[in-house]
Design a protein around this motif. Structure first.
Motif, PDB file in Angstrom:
ATOM      1  N   ASN A  67       0.897  -1.220   0.400  1.00 26.15           N
ATOM      2  CA  ASN A  67       0.050   0.019  -0.650  1.00 26.15           C
ATOM      3  C   ASN A  67       1.088   1.517  -0.278  1.00 26.15           C
ATOM      4  O   ASN A  67       1.279   1.460   1.251  1.00 26.15           O
ATOM      5  N   VAL A  68       1.028   1.693  -1.573  1.00 26.48           N
ATOM      6  CA  VAL A  68       2.107   2.806  -1.140  1.00 26.48           C
ATOM      7  C   VAL A  68       0.872   3.980  -1.641  1.00 26.48           C
ATOM      8  O   VAL A  68      -0.034   4.534  -2.159  1.00 26.48           O
ATOM      9  N   VAL A  69       1.341   5.352  -0.263  1.00 24.33           N
ATOM     10  CA  VAL A  69       0.907   5.891   0.162  1.00 24.33           C
ATOM     11  C   VAL A  69       1.546   7.600  -0.495  1.00 24.33           C
ATOM     12  O   VAL A  69       2.525   7.828   0.041  1.00 24.33           O
ATOM     13  N   SER A  70       1.416   8.726  -1.128  1.00 23.69           N
ATOM     14  CA  SER A  70       1.864   9.551  -1.964  1.00 23.69           C
ATOM     15  C   SER A  70       1.058  10.721  -1.167  1.00 23.69           C
ATOM     16  O   SER A  70      -0.095  11.107  -1.776  1.00 23.69           O
ATOM     17  N   ILE A  71       1.654  11.629  -0.328  1.00 20.22           N
ATOM     18  CA  ILE A  71       1.530  12.864   0.678  1.00 20.22           C
ATOM     19  C   ILE A  71       1.206  13.627  -0.109  1.00 20.22           C
ATOM     20  O   ILE A  71       2.304  14.142  -0.981  1.00 20.22           O
ATOM     21  N   PRO A  72       0.717  15.050  -0.119  1.00 19.51           N
ATOM     22  CA  PRO A  72       1.052  16.359  -0.952  1.00 19.51           C
ATOM     23  C   PRO A  72       2.001  16.911   0.217  1.00 19.51           C
ATOM     24  O   PRO A  72       1.916  16.997   1.121  1.00 19.51           O
ATOM     25  N   THR A  73       2.853  17.663  -1.137  1.00 16.80           N
ATOM     26  CA  THR A  73       3.296  18.752  -0.748  1.00 16.80           C
ATOM     27  C   THR A  73       3.277  20.340  -1.424  1.00 16.80           C
ATOM     28  O   THR A  73       2.232  20.248  -2.322  1.00 16.80           O
TER      29      THR A  73
END
Length: 172
Positions: A67-73
């Motif tokens: 489960n790969v999650v990319s959080i915003p910048t």
């Protein structure tokens, strides 16, 4: 010893690789594949502005069922609200860059580390410090890292030399 001294990284090991991207791959794939139980959907968090050398191995892990999650910048900062929401006990790795290679934004890795340590006891923090090593003063402790990637050519050293600095306590 001088390398570890610049980072105040006592009780750490240096693993030399042929580049910063190879060191990133080792940190990310090594952590994810280190335990059989992680292969059943463990969560890995990164940001939406990472270098391709982080995006490539995390994409591969996603195809394997992680489960790969990319959080915003946003505005040169990590969205800590999104990080808090995604930082659940199943997280095994948070991999973020210290300085953005395109914008120069300096991310607050220590705050990210605090959020991680409060919410995901099995997680490790990997910092890609390729753009910041010897340009921004920091220590392993001041950025909250378990693993740090650096690259020689970014500090006027030879191309083809990267390193992963690993806190030895993670092996216990």
């Amino acid at each position: 010893e001088p390398l570890l001294g610049t980072l105040s990284a006592k009780n750490s090991s240096v693993i030399f690789k042929s580049s910063g991207p190879e060191a990133n791959n080792l940190a990310i794939l090594g952590r994810a594949l280190s335990k059989e139980r992680y292969k059943r959907g463990a969560k890995i968090i990164t940001t939406d502005s990472e270098h391709a050398s982080v995006l490539s191995p995390t994409s591969h892990l996603k195809s394997m069922g992680f489960n790969v999650v990319s959080i915003p910048t946003v505005g040169g900062k990590i969205d800590t609200g999104a990080l808090k929401r995604e930082m659940t006990p199943d997280v095994i790795l948070l991999s973020i860059m210290m300085v953005n290679n395109e914008t120069g934004a300096l991310y607050d890795t220590l705050e990210a580390s605090k959020i991680m340590r409060e919410n995901a006891k099995d997680a490790l923090l990997h910092i890609d410090a390729t753009q910041s090593y010897m340009k921004v003063r920091f220590t392993k402790q001041s950025v909250g890292a378990d693993m740090i990637t650096i690259s020689s050519h970014k500090i006027e050293g030879p191309k083809g030399v990267g390193a992963l600095i690993v806190d030895n306590t993670i092996f216990k």
